[in-house]
Structure formats: structure tokens, C-alpha cells
Design a protein around this motif. Structure first.
Motif, PDB file in Angstrom:
ATOM      1  N   TRP A 556       0.837  -1.213   0.000  1.00  0.00           N
ATOM      2  CA  TRP A 556       0.000   0.000   0.000  1.00  0.00           C
ATOM      3  C   TRP A 556       0.867   1.256   0.000  1.00  0.00           C
ATOM      4  O   TRP A 556       0.483   2.287  -0.536  1.00  0.00           O
ATOM      5  CB  TRP A 556      -0.976  -0.010   1.182  1.00  0.00           C
ATOM      6  CG  TRP A 556      -2.076  -1.022   0.980  1.00  0.00           C
ATOM      7  CD1 TRP A 556      -2.333  -2.116   1.740  1.00  0.00           C
ATOM      8  CD2 TRP A 556      -3.036  -1.043  -0.096  1.00  0.00           C
ATOM      9  NE1 TRP A 556      -3.384  -2.836   1.217  1.00  0.00           N
ATOM     10  CE2 TRP A 556      -3.843  -2.194   0.087  1.00  0.00           C
ATOM     11  CE3 TRP A 556      -3.295  -0.234  -1.195  1.00  0.00           C
ATOM     12  CZ2 TRP A 556      -4.877  -2.535  -0.771  1.00  0.00           C
ATOM     13  CZ3 TRP A 556      -4.329  -0.570  -2.054  1.00  0.00           C
ATOM     14  CH2 TRP A 556      -5.104  -1.705  -1.839  1.00  0.00           C
ATOM     15  N   LYS A 557       2.058   1.137   0.573  1.00  0.00           N
ATOM     16  CA  LYS A 557       2.971   2.294   0.531  1.00  0.00           C
ATOM     17  C   LYS A 557       3.389   2.581  -0.916  1.00  0.00           C
ATOM     18  O   LYS A 557       3.534   3.727  -1.317  1.00  0.00           O
ATOM     19  CB  LYS A 557       4.215   2.017   1.378  1.00  0.00           C
ATOM     20  CG  LYS A 557       3.970   2.146   2.870  1.00  0.00           C
ATOM     21  CD  LYS A 557       5.279   1.900   3.579  1.00  0.00           C
ATOM     22  CE  LYS A 557       5.232   2.343   5.016  1.00  0.00           C
ATOM     23  NZ  LYS A 557       6.492   2.080   5.693  1.00  0.00           N
ATOM     24  N   SER A 558       3.588   1.506  -1.710  1.00  0.00           N
ATOM     25  CA  SER A 558       3.929   1.705  -3.130  1.00  0.00           C
ATOM     26  C   SER A 558       2.772   2.380  -3.858  1.00  0.00           C
ATOM     27  O   SER A 558       2.965   3.299  -4.661  1.00  0.00           O
ATOM     28  CB  SER A 558       4.229   0.366  -3.814  1.00  0.00           C
ATOM     29  OG  SER A 558       5.429  -0.153  -3.340  1.00  0.00           O
ATOM     30  N   ALA A 559       1.544   1.888  -3.556  1.00  0.00           N
ATOM     31  CA  ALA A 559       0.366   2.478  -4.201  1.00  0.00           C
ATOM     32  C   ALA A 559       0.272   3.962  -3.827  1.00  0.00           C
ATOM     33  O   ALA A 559      -0.006   4.823  -4.677  1.00  0.00           O
ATOM     34  CB  ALA A 559      -0.890   1.728  -3.763  1.00  0.00           C
ATOM     35  N   TYR A 560       0.567   4.266  -2.553  1.00  0.00           N
ATOM     36  CA  TYR A 560       0.488   5.659  -2.101  1.00  0.00           C
ATOM     37  C   TYR A 560       1.565   6.511  -2.783  1.00  0.00           C
ATOM     38  O   TYR A 560       1.326   7.657  -3.159  1.00  0.00           O
ATOM     39  CB  TYR A 560       0.633   5.711  -0.566  1.00  0.00           C
ATOM     40  CG  TYR A 560       0.536   7.112  -0.029  1.00  0.00           C
ATOM     41  CD1 TYR A 560      -0.650   7.843  -0.157  1.00  0.00           C
ATOM     42  CD2 TYR A 560       1.625   7.718   0.593  1.00  0.00           C
ATOM     43  CE1 TYR A 560      -0.739   9.145   0.317  1.00  0.00           C
ATOM     44  CE2 TYR A 560       1.545   9.014   1.067  1.00  0.00           C
ATOM     45  CZ  TYR A 560       0.365   9.723   0.920  1.00  0.00           C
ATOM     46  OH  TYR A 560       0.280  11.014   1.375  1.00  0.00           O
ATOM     47  N   PHE A 561       2.745   5.922  -2.968  1.00  0.00           N
ATOM     48  CA  PHE A 561       3.831   6.662  -3.642  1.00  0.00           C
ATOM     49  C   PHE A 561       3.387   7.067  -5.054  1.00  0.00           C
ATOM     50  O   PHE A 561       3.594   8.199  -5.492  1.00  0.00           O
ATOM     51  CB  PHE A 561       5.101   5.790  -3.712  1.00  0.00           C
ATOM     52  CG  PHE A 561       6.269   6.495  -4.342  1.00  0.00           C
ATOM     53  CD1 PHE A 561       7.145   7.251  -3.566  1.00  0.00           C
ATOM     54  CD2 PHE A 561       6.486   6.433  -5.715  1.00  0.00           C
ATOM     55  CE1 PHE A 561       8.214   7.928  -4.152  1.00  0.00           C
ATOM     56  CE2 PHE A 561       7.545   7.108  -6.304  1.00  0.00           C
ATOM     57  CZ  PHE A 561       8.413   7.856  -5.518  1.00  0.00           C
ATOM     58  N   VAL A 562       2.751   6.117  -5.756  1.00  0.00           N
ATOM     59  CA  VAL A 562       2.278   6.406  -7.120  1.00  0.00           C
ATOM     60  C   VAL A 562       1.234   7.522  -7.071  1.00  0.00           C
ATOM     61  O   VAL A 562       1.286   8.492  -7.839  1.00  0.00           O
ATOM     62  CB  VAL A 562       1.690   5.125  -7.771  1.00  0.00           C
ATOM     63  CG1 VAL A 562       0.985   5.449  -9.083  1.00  0.00           C
ATOM     64  CG2 VAL A 562       2.792   4.102  -8.006  1.00  0.00           C
ATOM     65  N   LEU A 563       0.297   7.383  -6.132  1.00  0.00           N
ATOM     66  CA  LEU A 563      -0.784   8.367  -6.015  1.00  0.00           C
ATOM     67  C   LEU A 563      -0.219   9.764  -5.726  1.00  0.00           C
ATOM     68  O   LEU A 563      -0.573  10.751  -6.371  1.00  0.00           O
ATOM     69  CB  LEU A 563      -1.719   7.920  -4.881  1.00  0.00           C
ATOM     70  CG  LEU A 563      -2.949   8.765  -4.623  1.00  0.00           C
ATOM     71  CD1 LEU A 563      -3.903   8.666  -5.804  1.00  0.00           C
ATOM     72  CD2 LEU A 563      -3.664   8.280  -3.360  1.00  0.00           C
ATOM     73  N   LYS A 564       0.702   9.820  -4.763  1.00  0.00           N
ATOM     74  CA  LYS A 564       1.215  11.110  -4.303  1.00  0.00           C
ATOM     75  C   LYS A 564       2.098  11.801  -5.349  1.00  0.00           C
ATOM     76  O   LYS A 564       2.098  13.021  -5.470  1.00  0.00           O
ATOM     77  CB  LYS A 564       2.031  10.860  -3.026  1.00  0.00           C
ATOM     78  CG  LYS A 564       2.384  12.110  -2.272  1.00  0.00           C
ATOM     79  CD  LYS A 564       2.956  11.747  -0.922  1.00  0.00           C
ATOM     80  CE  LYS A 564       3.884  12.840  -0.447  1.00  0.00           C
ATOM     81  NZ  LYS A 564       4.911  12.341   0.429  1.00  0.00           N
ATOM     82  N   ASN A 565       2.846  10.992  -6.102  1.00  0.00           N
ATOM     83  CA  ASN A 565       3.829  11.602  -7.015  1.00  0.00           C
ATOM     84  C   ASN A 565       3.428  11.562  -8.484  1.00  0.00           C
ATOM     85  O   ASN A 565       4.204  11.967  -9.344  1.00  0.00           O
ATOM     86  CB  ASN A 565       5.184  10.896  -6.855  1.00  0.00           C
ATOM     87  CG  ASN A 565       5.773  11.145  -5.480  1.00  0.00           C
ATOM     88  OD1 ASN A 565       6.178  12.258  -5.159  1.00  0.00           O
ATOM     89  ND2 ASN A 565       5.768  10.115  -4.650  1.00  0.00           N
ATOM     90  N   SER A 566       2.232  11.058  -8.763  1.00  0.00           N
ATOM     91  CA  SER A 566       1.878  10.823 -10.175  1.00  0.00           C
ATOM     92  C   SER A 566       1.913  12.102 -11.011  1.00  0.00           C
ATOM     93  O   SER A 566       2.144  12.049 -12.209  1.00  0.00           O
ATOM     94  CB  SER A 566       0.506  10.168 -10.288  1.00  0.00           C
ATOM     95  OG  SER A 566      -0.473  11.059  -9.833  1.00  0.00           O
ATOM     96  N   ARG A 567       1.718  13.260 -10.361  1.00  0.00           N
ATOM     97  CA  ARG A 567       1.737  14.485 -11.183  1.00  0.00           C
ATOM     98  C   ARG A 567       3.147  14.834 -11.644  1.00  0.00           C
ATOM     99  O   ARG A 567       3.346  15.689 -12.495  1.00  0.00           O
ATOM    100  CB  ARG A 567       1.086  15.640 -10.438  1.00  0.00           C
ATOM    101  CG  ARG A 567       1.881  16.209  -9.287  1.00  0.00           C
ATOM    102  CD  ARG A 567       0.982  17.042  -8.413  1.00  0.00           C
ATOM    103  NE  ARG A 567       1.058  16.575  -7.049  1.00  0.00           N
ATOM    104  CZ  ARG A 567       1.283  17.375  -6.029  1.00  0.00           C
ATOM    105  NH1 ARG A 567       1.408  18.667  -6.223  1.00  0.00           N
ATOM    106  NH2 ARG A 567       1.352  16.897  -4.817  1.00  0.00           N
ATOM    107  N   TYR A 568       4.171  14.181 -11.063  1.00  0.00           N
ATOM    108  CA  TYR A 568       5.547  14.503 -11.449  1.00  0.00           C
ATOM    109  C   TYR A 568       6.109  13.562 -12.504  1.00  0.00           C
ATOM    110  O   TYR A 568       7.220  13.751 -12.971  1.00  0.00           O
ATOM    111  CB  TYR A 568       6.473  14.478 -10.223  1.00  0.00           C
ATOM    112  CG  TYR A 568       6.030  15.440  -9.152  1.00  0.00           C
ATOM    113  CD1 TYR A 568       5.901  16.798  -9.446  1.00  0.00           C
ATOM    114  CD2 TYR A 568       5.736  14.993  -7.876  1.00  0.00           C
ATOM    115  CE1 TYR A 568       5.471  17.682  -8.474  1.00  0.00           C
ATOM    116  CE2 TYR A 568       5.317  15.878  -6.901  1.00  0.00           C
ATOM    117  CZ  TYR A 568       5.176  17.220  -7.207  1.00  0.00           C
ATOM    118  OH  TYR A 568       4.754  18.091  -6.257  1.00  0.00           O
ATOM    119  N   PHE A 569       5.394  12.484 -12.812  1.00  0.00           N
ATOM    120  CA  PHE A 569       5.926  11.620 -13.875  1.00  0.00           C
ATOM    121  C   PHE A 569       4.852  11.340 -14.918  1.00  0.00           C
ATOM    122  O   PHE A 569       3.661  11.508 -14.672  1.00  0.00           O
ATOM    123  CB  PHE A 569       6.570  10.338 -13.325  1.00  0.00           C
ATOM    124  CG  PHE A 569       5.693   9.453 -12.488  1.00  0.00           C
ATOM    125  CD1 PHE A 569       5.629   9.609 -11.115  1.00  0.00           C
ATOM    126  CD2 PHE A 569       4.963   8.437 -13.075  1.00  0.00           C
ATOM    127  CE1 PHE A 569       4.831   8.777 -10.341  1.00  0.00           C
ATOM    128  CE2 PHE A 569       4.175   7.595 -12.312  1.00  0.00           C
ATOM    129  CZ  PHE A 569       4.105   7.775 -10.941  1.00  0.00           C
TER     130      PHE A 569
END
Ligand code: SF4
Length: 649
Positions: A556-569
Motif C-alpha cells: 500500500w505504501k507503493s500504491a500511495y507513492f504512485v498516487l502522491k507523485n503521479s503528477r511529477y511523472f
């Protein structure tokens, strides 16, 4: 300036002068001029976008051209681009092609770029391109094409063959001093750009006096499948290529055509050896290739190399004395090993060669131990002349800034294959790029390194050199999300032409990253992504689910990383932890608490039974759906869905 010599009669051909033709009227009798036909056209030659008024004017001109072609029963048209390319001319030829698909279109002009010529040929908009303004030369070429006569070795001519391949006149190599080696790559591999390893080996072999022929059967395979309207997305499922039972019923029957090409090539001339490049996704198909070589030319030696040519694999492949599949396995870099191996085979009493396991006299196995990493200053620059460069799906050429990696991630074989990280001297990189620009007109490059930022100082120097050279290129490649990839270095890379970076971040849990031996900090990774976005470089992030020891909380931490940073990639690549042979995760399976169901790297489970293929597929699907929710349906999702289904069966 175009020559007005009209000793050649155009006969069945209409000559059309485009807007870039700078010769003044009068034009030769029977020809037409777009300028005269479209008085309402008002763009300058430099304009790449056409206004609505100009498009209307051009359409009127096109109607008159098409009417003339039909009424005069012409079967081809030569459109002159003069010394400059113009959007109007491209527009007109596209319109003619749409209206009269069977007519032969010649594009002529001294200023035509290789990029435009090959792209228009690939799109099927033209049939022939001649970089000349000399009408007699063009008509002569047209006549020779019509009668099937040779186009000699005029390097200005590009054309499309009956089988739809883009052909051009390559410089004829002189006769080899030693034998000729056939290098082969079987599917499934990517078809975006030419295989870099084979271009390197071609250069090394030629420098040592060998002749080289390269067969990219991977490219031929995908082209044939497209022509036959096969389900390409299903065929791209790598499970079909790496699981024997799926391979038998899936891709294998489709290999007939390329195996026939291999057979024809082997019969057409004598080769002292055939080399195969092995990857996890072409091992089974390569096996079919070995059989053809054994059948057609039993005395020709088979050499294997590439990432999947491991000591483990070679034990089996070389096991059966003289009846085994292959005669030599080259481990790791082959630049020097391959040449030394061929030299030893020429001797009556071959001696062991470093980095190679091979059959000597009467089938005895010889092994020379490990080889030191190559000195990159001494390696040859790649030679693409044996490859069908203009027929790949993109006009991109691979280059190397370095070899090897500074990381030792547990799931990756790069460090073990290349051994040590080394940067290519930057003047050598500039030379590679200049050669590619000169020979193929290519300005876009894929940096085929394990990573571009193994040495940040060297990368900065290379970026400076590229900026100073004014070469005006663009490139993309892999980087570690390392804090030394500072905003200043990223800005410099952007200025040097870097258009996109792939970051293997792999997990949103620092605990899992440590278990992976990634050697990066999550806080740094997020910062690097933001900085990359700020300087205007696109980025793609790779996330791997189900690494041994990954709990649901870590996931879930990986999923959160994607969610939180998706605007940067900009893009996401999802992987399921599956260690290829030779990686620490595969070799040290006990310390990772995992066991394998069979040899396929996808099929493992944790000893406590909590991390199974089903669990990993579920996690994979959750992040995929999350990404789709964030960005709309992801183009590659279908492939992963298929793989999901295939693995579950
Ligand atoms: S995953 Fe990337 S950083 Fe890690 S070893 Fe492989 S190439 Fe190097």
C-alpha cells in the motif's frame, strides 16, 4: 539547380514541380508546377503549418494534378522538392496517394533529409526517393526500377521493395580476409530500434578482418505478423515466449517464415560461424534456429552470447558432446572473447579463451575462466551498416554512454553481466553520434546503458560536450533516482537534448528498497522526480510488486507513492518480481525465503506461503487500476491483462 536536359522522355510519368523548386519557369513541356496551379497559396517555404486558405488552394491544385494523371493515363509522378522540403509538397503527395493508391510516387530533391525520406517510405506515401535535381538521372532510375534492373550503388536512392522493406544502397564492404560470421537475433524482442549488441559485434568482427552478415529475424517476424494481421498484443505476451508449453501452441508455428529465411541465408553463402543473441524471451525461439543451422549446415559452428547465455544455461546447451545444440557460449561482453574464440578455432589445437566455454577438438570442452571488463576507449564504435536501420518502428539509434551499473539490485542481472561500471570517453560518444547523423540522418538516440548516471561527473562532462558541439540531438535513457542527479545536472541534460528518463524506483517502502539492495532513499527519489519535471524532462517510473518480504502494508505504501507523485511523472511501468537466472534473488533463494515451482522465474512463492503468484498478480492489478483511474486507460494495460490471464490458467 535542376538540369533542364530533356533528352529522356517522361512517357508514362508526370513531372510535378513543388513549391521548393527554385528554378524559374519555363518548366519542361508536359510538366506541371504547383505554384502555377495554386495562385491563392501564400505560405513561405519555412512554414511548417499550412493555413486554411493555403490548404484550399492546394486542394484545387491537387484536383488538376489528379485529373491530368488520370486523363493522360500516367502511372507515376515525380514530385520535385528542389533544395528545400516544404509542408505544401508533403501535403500534395499525401493527397495524390489517397486519391490514386496505385500510382508510383517519386520524391526528388537534393535537400531531402533522410528522416523525411524514410518516414514517408515507411508510411507508404512514396515509393522511391532520389536525392537529386537532375531529371535525366531520376528518369533513368525510374526506368531501371520498372525493368527490375539494378540501381547500381547510387547512395542517393531509397526505395520500397516488393516485400515492403525500405532499401537503400549501402557501401559494399571489401572481401573479408578471414571467414564470414552470421549474427542472428530471434523473436521476441523489441522492434523499435536496431539491436545494439549486434552492431557492436559487427564492428569488432570487421576490425579483426571477418566478414559479417546480420539477420534481424525478430524484426522480420513482427513485420510478417502485422502483414498477416495477427493479434500482435497477444503475441507480445512474454509468457508465451518463455514457457515451453505455451510456446509450442502459441508463437512456434508462426516462426516458419523466419526459419525459412535463416535456411535460405545459410544456403546462399558459407559462414564460419553463426552467432545468436540470447534473452529470456527468445531462448525457445533460438533453439529452433539452432536446429535449422544443424540441419542445413552441420559443420557451421554455433556461438551464443547475450544476457541469457549464462554458465548455468550453457551446461545443458553444450552437454551432449558433438550432438549438442551449440558449440560455444560467450559470457558477458563479447567484443574480444568472440574474436579470440574464432582465432582458436582456426588452430589445430585450440586453447581455452577467457569468458568462453566452447568445444575444442573432438568435442572436448574448454573453459578459460573469467575475463576482465573491456576497456571502452579501445572498443569499436557500433556499425549499423548490416542492419535494416530504416525499417524499425522508430528512427532512433541506440548509443552507449557507459557499460555496467554501480548498483547491485537483487533482482537485476546488469551488474553481473557487465561486471564493472565504466564510462565511454565523451569524444567517443560524440563520434558515435556524428557517425549516426552522417550515415543515417538520425538525431534521436536511445541510451542503451544500464543507467546514464553511474558517474555523475562524467555525465555532466558529456552533457557539456554535447551542448558545445551544437549537434542538436535528443536522447532518452535510464537513471537511478540518486540525489546527485541535482537540478543543475538535470537542467544541463535537458539543454544537451535529454527528452525522457526512466527511473527504476520499484517500491514505496524503504524497507523493501533495502531488501532489494536498491541503494536509494525514497525521499531523494521523490525530489528527483519533481526536479526532472521542473526542468522539462519527461519521466517514466517503474514499480515492482511482490518482492520477497513485501507485506500488504509495504504494497500500500507503493500504491500511495504512485498516487502522491503521479503528477511529477508521465508514465508508469509495472513489474512483478521475477528474478532471471544469475541474479542474487535467484541464486540466494534460501536467504530470501523463497522457493521455485519450476525454472520459470515467474513461479516462486515465499516459504511461509504468503507471497504467491496470485498475490503478486492481485497487487499488480490494483496498482494498474489505480494508474488507470489517475490517467485514463493505460495503453499497455491490455498486455498485462493478458499476461495475468495466461499465468492464472
Ligand atoms: S536495477 Fe538498475 S540500478 Fe539496479 S542493478 Fe539493475 S541497472 Fe543497476
Amino acid at each position: 539547380m535542376m538540369k533542364r536536359n530533356m533528352t529522356h522522355k517522361p512517357e508514362d510519368c508526370l513531372i510535378l514541380f513543388g513549391f521548393a523548386q527554385d528554378s524559374p519557369a519555363p518548366f519542361p513541356p508536359g510538366s506541371m508546377s504547383l505554384r502555377d496551379l495554386s495562385p491563392g497559396y501564400s505560405e513561405t517555404l519555412e512554414n511548417s503549418k499550412l493555413s486554411q486558405a493555403s490548404i484550399s488552394a492546394l486542394k484545387l491544385a491537387v484536383v488538376q494534378v489528379i485529373r491530368a494523371l488520370v486523363q493522360q493515363n500516367k502511372r507515376s509522378v515525380v514530385i520535385f522538392f528542389g533544395e528545400k522540403e516544404a509542408a505544401s509538397n508533403f501535403f500534395v503527395l499525401a493527397q495524390i496517394r489517397t486519391a490514386l493508391p496505385d500510382i508510383r510516387i517519386f520524391m526528388a530533391g537534393t535537400g531531402l533529409s533522410t528522416f523525411h525520406v524514410t518516414r514517408k517510405l515507411a508510411q507508404g506515401l512514396i515509393d522511391v526517393s532520389i536525392r537529386s535535381d537532375d531529371l535525366p538521372t531520376i528518369l533513368d532510375c525510374k526506368k531501371r526500377l520498372k525493368t527490375g534492373a539494378s540501381l547500381a550503388s547510387d547512395p542517393r536512392i531509397f526505395w520500397k521493395s516488393e516485400e515492403n522493406w525500405i532499401r537503400w544502397n549501402r557501401p559494399e564492404p571489401g572481401p573479408p580476409k578471414l571467414g564470414t560470421v552470421l549474427l542472428v537475433i530471434m523473436p521476441a524482442w523489441n522492434e523499435e530500434f536496431p539491436p545494439y549488441g549486434l552492431a557492436h559485434l559487427s564492428a569488432s568482427l570487421k576490425a579483426a578482418g571477418y566478414g559479417v552478415k546480420v539477420l534481424d529475424l525478430n524484426l522480420e517476424f513482427w513485420r510478417t505478423q502485422r502483414k498477416e494481421e495477427a493479434d500482435i498484443v497477444s503475441l507480445q505476451n512474454i509468457v508465451l515466449w518463455s514457457l515451453p508449453e505455451r510456446f509450442e501452441s502459441g508463437p512456434k508455428p508462426r516462426l516458419v517464415g523466419i526459419l525459412e529465411t535463416l535456411e535460405r541465408t545459410l544456403k546462399s553463402e558459407e559462414f564460419c560461424a553463426v552467432g545468436f543473441s540470447l534473452f529470456q524471451t527468445n531462448l525457445l525461439a533460438s533453439d529452433e534456429g539452432f536446429r535449422v543451422v544443424r540441419k542445413v549446415s552441420p559443420k557451421t559452428r554455433i556461438i551464443c552470447g547475450g544476457p541469457s547465455c549464462t554458465p548455468e544455461w550453457s551446461k545443458q546447451a553444450l552437454a551432449d558432446g558433438n550432438t549438442g545444440n551449440v558449440d560455444a557460449a560467450v559470457f558477458g561482453e563479447a567484443d574480444t572473447s568472440l574474436i579470440e574464440l574464432l582465432h582458436q578455432w582456426d588452430k589445430e589445437n585450440p586453447e581455452p579463451v577467457k569468458g568462453v566455454r566452447f568445444r575444442g577438438l573432438r568435442g572436448t570442452l574448454l573453459e578459460g575462466g573469467a575475463r576482465e571488463p573491456e576497456c571502452l576507449a579501445l572498443c569499436q564504435n557500433p556499425d549499423f551498416s548490416e542492419l535494416p536501420v530504416f525499417n524499425y518502428s522508430r528512427l532512433v539509434l541506440p548509443v552507449h554512454f557507459s557499460r555496467g551499473c554501480v548498483g547491485k539490485c537483487a533482482f537485476c542481472f546488469e551488474s553481473f553481466y557487465w561486471k564493472k561500471h565504466r564510462s565511454v570517453p565523451f569524444n567517443k560518444v560524440l563520434e558515435m553520434i556524428a557517425n549516426a547523423q552522417r550515415d543515417y540522418g538520425v538525431n534521436h538516440f536511445m541510451v542503451a546503458d544500464s543507467l546514464m548516471n553511474g558517474d555523475h561527473a562524467a555525465l555532466g562532462q558529456l552533457a557539456d560536450a554535447l551542448i558545445d558541439s551544437g549537434m542538436n540531438v535528443s536522447f532518452y535513457g535510464y537513471c537511478r533516482a540518486d540525489q546527485r542527479l541535482t537540478p543543475e545536472l538535470l537542467a544541463k541534460l535537458k539543454e544537451a537534448g535529454c527528452s525522457e528518463i526512466f527511473f527504476g524506483i520499484e517500491s514505496g517502502s524503504q524497507r523493501v528498497l533495502n531488501r532489494m539492495r536498491k541503494g536509494i532513499r525514497l525521499t531523494h527519489a521523490a525530489k528527483v522526480l519533481r526536479n526532472t519535471k521542473t526542468v522539462g524532462i519527461r519521466s517514466c517510473v517503474s514499480i515492482m510488486v511482490g518482492f520477497p518480504g513485501e507485506t500488504w502494508w509495504d504494497f500500500w505504501k507503493s500504491a500511495y507513492f504512485v498516487l502522491k507523485n503521479s503528477r511529477y511523472f508521465d508514465n508508469l511501468v509495472l513489474n512483478i518480481a521475477a528474478p532471471p537466472e544469475g541474479t542474487p534473488m535467484f541464486q540466494e533463494r534460501d536467504s530470501f525465503d523463497i522457493e521455485f515451482r519450476d525454472t520459470h522465474s515467474r513461479f516462486w512463492k515465499s516459504k511461509d506461503g504468503r507471497n504467491t503468484l496470485d498475490v503478486r498478480l492481485l497487487r499488480h492489478r490494483i496498482i494498474l487500476r489505480l494508474w488507470q483511474a489517475l490517467r485514463g486507460r493505460w495503453a499497455n494495460a491490455a498486455i498485462w491483462d493478458l499476461e495475468y490471464e495466461t499465468l492464472r490458467e
